[in-house]
Scaffold this motif. Structure first.
Motif, PDB file in Angstrom:
ATOM      1  N   THR A  84       3.068   2.717  10.081  1.00  0.00           N
ATOM      2  CA  THR A  84       1.710   2.925   9.583  1.00  0.00           C
ATOM      3  C   THR A  84       0.727   2.426  10.625  1.00  0.00           C
ATOM      4  O   THR A  84       0.906   1.339  11.187  1.00  0.00           O
ATOM      5  CB  THR A  84       1.492   2.174   8.258  1.00  0.00           C
ATOM      6  OG1 THR A  84       2.482   2.600   7.314  1.00  0.00           O
ATOM      7  CG2 THR A  84       0.111   2.454   7.700  1.00  0.00           C
ATOM      8  N   THR A  85      -0.285   3.231  10.889  1.00  0.00           N
ATOM      9  CA  THR A  85      -1.311   2.854  11.861  1.00  0.00           C
ATOM     10  C   THR A  85      -2.606   2.546  11.125  1.00  0.00           C
ATOM     11  O   THR A  85      -3.095   3.362  10.344  1.00  0.00           O
ATOM     12  CB  THR A  85      -1.552   3.987  12.876  1.00  0.00           C
ATOM     13  OG1 THR A  85      -0.329   4.270  13.559  1.00  0.00           O
ATOM     14  CG2 THR A  85      -2.611   3.587  13.889  1.00  0.00           C
ATOM     15  N   TYR A  86      -3.135   1.358  11.369  1.00  0.00           N
ATOM     16  CA  TYR A  86      -4.406   0.949  10.775  1.00  0.00           C
ATOM     17  C   TYR A  86      -5.445   0.894  11.890  1.00  0.00           C
ATOM     18  O   TYR A  86      -5.338   0.077  12.812  1.00  0.00           O
ATOM     19  CB  TYR A  86      -4.288  -0.426  10.112  1.00  0.00           C
ATOM     20  CG  TYR A  86      -3.274  -0.473   8.993  1.00  0.00           C
ATOM     21  CD1 TYR A  86      -3.627  -0.120   7.695  1.00  0.00           C
ATOM     22  CD2 TYR A  86      -1.963  -0.872   9.236  1.00  0.00           C
ATOM     23  CE1 TYR A  86      -2.693  -0.162   6.662  1.00  0.00           C
ATOM     24  CE2 TYR A  86      -1.024  -0.917   8.215  1.00  0.00           C
ATOM     25  CZ  TYR A  86      -1.396  -0.560   6.933  1.00  0.00           C
ATOM     26  OH  TYR A  86      -0.471  -0.605   5.918  1.00  0.00           O
ATOM     27  N   LEU A  90      -1.018  -4.606   6.874  1.00  0.00           N
ATOM     28  CA  LEU A  90      -1.548  -4.642   8.240  1.00  0.00           C
ATOM     29  C   LEU A  90      -1.443  -6.034   8.850  1.00  0.00           C
ATOM     30  O   LEU A  90      -1.393  -6.187  10.077  1.00  0.00           O
ATOM     31  CB  LEU A  90      -3.002  -4.167   8.274  1.00  0.00           C
ATOM     32  CG  LEU A  90      -4.109  -5.101   7.785  1.00  0.00           C
ATOM     33  CD1 LEU A  90      -5.470  -4.582   8.258  1.00  0.00           C
ATOM     34  CD2 LEU A  90      -4.113  -5.251   6.292  1.00  0.00           C
ATOM     35  N   LEU A 100      -6.949  -0.730  -0.939  1.00  0.00           N
ATOM     36  CA  LEU A 100      -6.996  -0.586   0.511  1.00  0.00           C
ATOM     37  C   LEU A 100      -7.596   0.742   0.948  1.00  0.00           C
ATOM     38  O   LEU A 100      -8.214   0.832   2.005  1.00  0.00           O
ATOM     39  CB  LEU A 100      -5.593  -0.756   1.106  1.00  0.00           C
ATOM     40  CG  LEU A 100      -5.014  -2.176   1.034  1.00  0.00           C
ATOM     41  CD1 LEU A 100      -3.707  -2.238   1.809  1.00  0.00           C
ATOM     42  CD2 LEU A 100      -5.986  -3.203   1.577  1.00  0.00           C
ATOM     43  N   LEU A 112     -10.533  -0.625   3.291  1.00  0.00           N
ATOM     44  CA  LEU A 112     -10.290  -0.549   4.731  1.00  0.00           C
ATOM     45  C   LEU A 112     -11.132   0.550   5.377  1.00  0.00           C
ATOM     46  O   LEU A 112     -10.840   0.984   6.491  1.00  0.00           O
ATOM     47  CB  LEU A 112      -8.806  -0.288   5.016  1.00  0.00           C
ATOM     48  CG  LEU A 112      -7.851  -1.467   4.813  1.00  0.00           C
ATOM     49  CD1 LEU A 112      -6.417  -1.047   5.114  1.00  0.00           C
ATOM     50  CD2 LEU A 112      -8.236  -2.647   5.694  1.00  0.00           C
TER      51      LEU A 112
END
Length: 451
Positions: A4-6, A54, A176, A180
């Protein structure tokens, strides 16, 4: 499953080279089952990571060339457990009241990642010493400000308590998908109507300098102490200041605390450096814009960085040093005005100004904390009940590694457990000024020295 890319906001990236480091101190009775303590802490970390995955990720550049947090499936925060046989006992540390001058936090904090290795968002170290357990955290400032860290730390402690009492893990306080949302903290689309000078007009804290003109000044030798003030004392002070307020309708407890420190430090500086009465002093502090969002562009529970520095002043030193409540009221007024001047749109001006800089330019604050200015921060949202751990109870001390090289102050979490709210403030200043400050009658009239 893929990683997962935040994404990080443009504001977040300003914290890439900074880390927030602090230690919580818990007494450990001799009859405590140490393994249960460790298990409950690890369960708490797992709970917080479940809600905020994250925080178990690494800071990395992704294919687009942008910096992000990458969290592979099953990522977990590295929790190092250390038995520090050579450390002072908990009772010895407590006897010195965990003095910020005498206590080296380094042994109780996780080490930085080695160069060339992935850069973790968060590292945790549990230090076991005679009679106590210490929880040290190192968190990248690119991932979170204090409000976000308070949420994360609370989730750890809630999970620890649930595990200890064999209860279900608490639900997440965050959504989130909404919390986010980085858009309000990114650089706005270019607007030809705004020049660099227009942006600077909205950001009185900053100025642009050519990198070739920057000169590093060695930091002065400093001294620090922790001082306590009660809410009833602050309320009395607010009442006394009210008739002298100018251009603001009210002041808060924070404004009063900040004004007391700013004015007292200014008096100390004038005693150390006579003849500087007409010099000006500035007060710099970060403002959380989550609640300063008239267009509802962000969330009150936004997880990330949502603070921007604001400037109170400049104010002539002799005005701040005025005896009695008039000087305090003048300082508190300036501080309140500097807060009112900031909202979420200020972030856009800041990120746009950064984006407009040439390769030879840099953005610097209009402040010199080794001269007449003061930086202040607050972590006052933390308290003993939030940070209670299963089987060991509430922390007895919270100490932060201060990276500010000169005059600064920080309101610490309230761990007193008193029914009436108290504020513990870490105050640091260059040595000569600090020594004078500790003898200032007006400062000591309101503040009780803790250590």
């Amino acid at each position: 499953m893929e990683r997962t890319t935040y994404g990080l906001s443009d504001l977040d990236k300003g914290g890439l080279t900074k880390s927030v480091q602090f230690v919580l101190f818990y007494a450990l009775p001799a009859t405590t089952d140490l393994q249960k303590v460790i298990s409950s802490l690890l369960a708490g970390v797992e709970n917080a990571t479940h809600h905020l995955p994250l925080m178990a990720g690494n800071l990395q550049f992704v294919e687009s060339g942008k910096l992000a947090i990458l969290s592979p499936p099953g990522s977990s925060i590295d929790v190092k457990i250390c038995r520090l046989e050579d450390s002072q006992s908990f009772s010895a540390l407590a006897k010195d009241l965990f003095s910020p001058n005498d206590l080296d936090l380094s042994p109780f904090l996780p080490s930085e990642a080695s160069p060339g290795k992935p850069s973790p968002v968060c590292l945790i170290q549990l230090s076991l010493i005679e009679g106590g357990i210490l929880m040290g955290l190192r968190v990248s400032h690119a991932a979170a400000d204090w409000t976000s860290l308070d949420t994360f730390l609370t989730l750890i402690c809630q999970g620890s308590q649930a595990f200890h009492h064999q209860k279900a893990m608490p639900p997440s306080p965050l959504d989130l998908a909404r919390d986010l949302n980085r858009a309000p903290y990114n650089t706005p689309a270019p607007d030809p109507a705004f020049s660099q000078q227009d942006r600077l007009a909205h950001l009185p804290l900053f100025h642009i300098m050519e990198k070739s003109q920057f000169q590093f000044k060695p930091p002065p030798v400093t001294r620090a102490g922790i001082y306590r003030i009660s809410e009833p004392t602050i309320q009395q002070l607010k009442t006394q200041c009210s008739p002298h307020l100018d251009q603001v309708d009210y002041i808060t407890s924070y404004d009063c605390i900040a004004a007391l420190i700013w004015t007292a430090l200014t008096r100390a500086r004038l005693r150390v450096r006579p003849g500087q009465e007409n010099a000006v002093s500035r007060f710099v502090h970060p403002i959380d814009v989550r609640s300063r969002d008239p267009e509802h562009r962000t969330s009150p529970r936004y997880f990330g960085n949502a603070v921007i520095g604001s400037l109170a002043g400049p104010v002539p030193a002799h005005v701040l040093a005025t005896p009695g409540v008039r000087g305090l009221a003048a300082a508190a007024t300036q501080i309140r005005q500097s807060i009112h001047a900031v909202d979420v749109s200020t972030i856009g001006h800041f990120t746009a100004l950064q984006a407009s800089l040439s390769d030879t330019q840099m953005l610097l604050p209009n402040a010199d904390f080794a001269d007449m200015d003061l930086f202040m921060n607050t972590w006052a949202t933390g308290n003993a009940a939030k940070y209670e751990l299963g089987s060991v109870g509430r922390p007895v001390a919270f100490r932060v590694k201060v990276d500010m090289p000169a005059a600064c102050a920080m309101i610490l979490p309230d761990l007193s457990g008193d029914e009436a709210r108290v504020f513990d403030i870490l105050v640091q200043a260059p040595m000569p000024e600090y020594q004078v400050l500790t003898r200032d009658p007006q400062f000591l009239r309101y503040f009780e020295p803790v250590v």
